[in-house]
Structure formats: C-alpha cells, structure tokens
Scaffold this motif. Structure first.
Motif, PDB file in Angstrom:
ATOM      1  N   ASN A  98      44.487  47.342  44.019  1.00  0.00           N
ATOM      2  CA  ASN A  98      45.811  47.288  44.658  1.00  0.00           C
ATOM      3  C   ASN A  98      46.927  47.872  43.800  1.00  0.00           C
ATOM      4  N   LYS A 100      48.241  47.280  40.908  1.00  0.00           N
ATOM      5  CA  LYS A 100      49.191  46.355  40.309  1.00  0.00           C
ATOM      6  C   LYS A 100      48.759  46.030  38.875  1.00  0.00           C
ATOM      7  N   THR A 103      50.711  43.008  36.976  1.00  0.00           N
ATOM      8  CA  THR A 103      50.317  41.657  37.389  1.00  0.00           C
ATOM      9  C   THR A 103      48.901  41.338  36.919  1.00  0.00           C
ATOM     10  N   TYR A 104      48.019  42.300  37.091  1.00  0.00           N
ATOM     11  CA  TYR A 104      46.624  42.103  36.712  1.00  0.00           C
ATOM     12  C   TYR A 104      46.494  41.768  35.232  1.00  0.00           C
TER      13      TYR A 104
END
Length: 339
Positions: A98, A100, A103-104
């Motif tokens: 996705n 990201k 965030t990951y």
C-alpha cells in the motif's frame, strides 16, 4: 569517528564471509556489515560472530518486508547472544504494501522493541497497528530467554524527509548512502535533528552513519575502473536524484541512464572522474586515507562500502576488500601479511 566496512557477498562463496569479518576484527576496525542481496545477512553475521572477538556486527541493511517483526527481533537477539552484545540491526523497508513505508517502518520498529521487552521482562503492552501488531502470548509456546542486552540498537536506512525525521524520533542510528559532507550537513542532519527534537531526544542518541563507496588499489586506474562500475549501478536508481542535483551533477546522471538503456554496463565507462570522486573514496592507499579524514566531524560512523555489483567479479570484490582493510588497519595486522 568510528570506521566500519561492508563485506561483499553477492558472488562470494559464503564460506569466505567469516574470514572477511575476522580480517576486519584483527585490523581494529569498529564494525563489519552484511547486506540483504540474494544471500541472507543474518546468517552471515551468525557465522562471523563465531570467529570475531570485539568488532560490531551489523545488517546494513536487512529488508523489513522479508521478515515479520517477531522474526527479526529474534534473529537480532540470536546474533547479540552469539557475539556477546555486538549486534547492530540496520533496517530498510523493501517492497512495502500500500505504498506506506513510513507507517510500516514506524510500526515495525515498535513491535520489534515490544518483542524484546516481553522476552526480557515477561510484560509488554498490546499493540494494534495498520501493518503490525503485538499481543502477549496466551501460552508459552517458546520459553522466554535471557538477553545480553535489554535492547539492541536499530539503524534505519532513510532518504526522504519524513523518514529522516523518523530516524531522529525513533531510531538509534541513521544509515545513509550516496551522500557528501555538505549534503549531510545541509539536507540530512537538520531533518534528523527536527525529528529528535519532536520526540524530546538528543542527537547524541542517534549514531549518524554513512556508507561510502571505497575502492582502493595501488593502481589508481584499477581503483577508478571499479568505482565507475559500482557508482554507475547505484546512480541508475531514482533515489540518487536528490544528492546528484545537490552537487550539480544530475545532468550527467540523466545521460548515464539514457546510455545504459542501450549500452548496459558499458555505459559506466563514460562516468567522469568528478562524479566518481564526489560519491566515493577512491585511489591509492594514501589518497584514500586523506579522503577519509574529510569525514571527521561530519558523521559519527563511516562505513567503507566495498564494490560488489555486476560486472565486477568475486575476485575483484575480494581484492577491493583486502586492500581497504590493509589501508585502514589500526593494528598493523593486514590480510596481505602472514599471521
């Protein structure tokens, strides 16, 4: 300034890796690093830990998306136990779902540390993120284990502004590449400092580490030829745009990419000496030692990144590694000398 070195493993027989680490250890270097390529960096550090005495052992980088956070946490503890507390866990995102990565990676580091907290103390809070989560096990499927240290330093490979801020806020160290002293001072350090300040941390808590291509040979032409191949390969990647623009050499990088589409690796021969010198430590041993001095006061930790990319052979990579260890030996011990 700490001085480390990367072990070129792409085409090398893995049975050579412990010897590489031992040479660096005996030469008095501070750290030795393995890479996530076609071969696993964790296993390389495991074998290296058994034949070294004092040198720090690091993944530079291990790909987060290849392993769960729990698995990575346990791997790091294994190396720390085998080495008596010498592990440095360097992480990079890899292919993140996705798109990201911020965030990951934030969640990934959080969950690794929660695993360590639970293993060390038997207690850790639940965590429910978008990509990663942590819950205390209902059953002790695996026994808790003693840890050499309650936590292991996590280094984050970061290029973009937000990831650099996260280094300052959450990581124990930064791993950079394709950087110059001025680029770090003007573009990297301010963002890491901003992230540290936002988290109430000091920059003293962040080990600023850069991996600098290092190609040393008694024959200066040989050093430059190998450097062109290594640098050319890396400059094909888009993440090289920012540092290339910063030093005013982006047009040459664009030309290299155009040539590479039709010429392949042969295009590397056209890279200018200026571009080679900008992004590497290159030349004879005396020239290389003088170039390393330019990094004093710029970073906390300079890692000599040994060439390994195609079309370089395993023999050329090993020769470059041996030359670098011999050039920067602090003990007088060198792979070029009999024990």
């Amino acid at each position: 300034m700490k001085l480390g070195i990367t072990m070129p493993s792409r085409t090398t027989d893995l049975r050579r890796i412990p010897q590489y680490a031992q040479w660096a250890d005996e030469a008095g270097l501070d750290t030795v690093w393995s890479w996530e390529l076609a071969k696993d960096p964790i296993s390389q550090l495991a074998t290296s830990s058994m034949v070294t005495q004092r040198i720090g052992l690091g993944t530079g980088l291990a790909v987060a998306s290849n392993r769960t956070a729990a698995s990575m946490a346990n791997h790091a503890i294994d190396i720390d136990e085998l080495s008596g507390g010498r592990m440095h866990l360097g992480l990079g995102p890899g292919l993140i779902p996705n798109a990201k990565p911020l965030t990951y990676m934030r969640e990934y580091m959080d969950v690794i540390r929660l695993n360590w907290q639970y293993i060390a103390t038997g207690e850790a809070p639940a965590y429910d993120g978008e990509f990663h989560s942590f819950k205390q096990p209902r059953y002790e499927v695996f026994e808790r284990r003693a840890m050499v240290r309650p936590s292991i330093p996590i280094y984050l490979g970061a290029i973009g502004p937000k990831m650099l801020e996260m280094v300052g806020a959450k990581a124990d160290g930064w791993i950079g590449s394709l950087s110059t002293p001025a680029y770090i001072e003007e573009r990297v350090r301010p963002l890491v400092e901003q992230g540290a300040e936002s988290a109430g941390r000091s920059m003293n808590e962040v080990d600023m580490l850069v991996q600098r291509f290092c190609i040393v040979s008694d024959d200066e032409d040989v050093a430059f030829d190998r450097a062109r191949k290594q640098i050319g390969f890396y400059l094909l990647a888009k993440y090289s745009d920012a540092p290339a623009k910063f030093v005013g050499l982006h047009d040459e990088v664009v030309d290299l990419r155009e040539r590479a589409r039709t010429e392949g690796a042969a295009a590397y021969a056209n890279i200018s000496d200026e571009l080679v010198r900008t992004f590497s430590i290159v030349g004879t041993p005396d020239q290389a030692r003088a170039q390393v001095k330019e990094w004093e006061g710029v970073v906390d930790h300079l890692v000599l990144h040994i060439p390994y990319v195609p079309p370089l052979s395993a023999e050329e990579s090993e020769d470059s590694y041996v030359n670098a260890v011999a050039t920067f030996s602090r003990t007088g011990r060198s792979p070029l000398q009999p024990a």
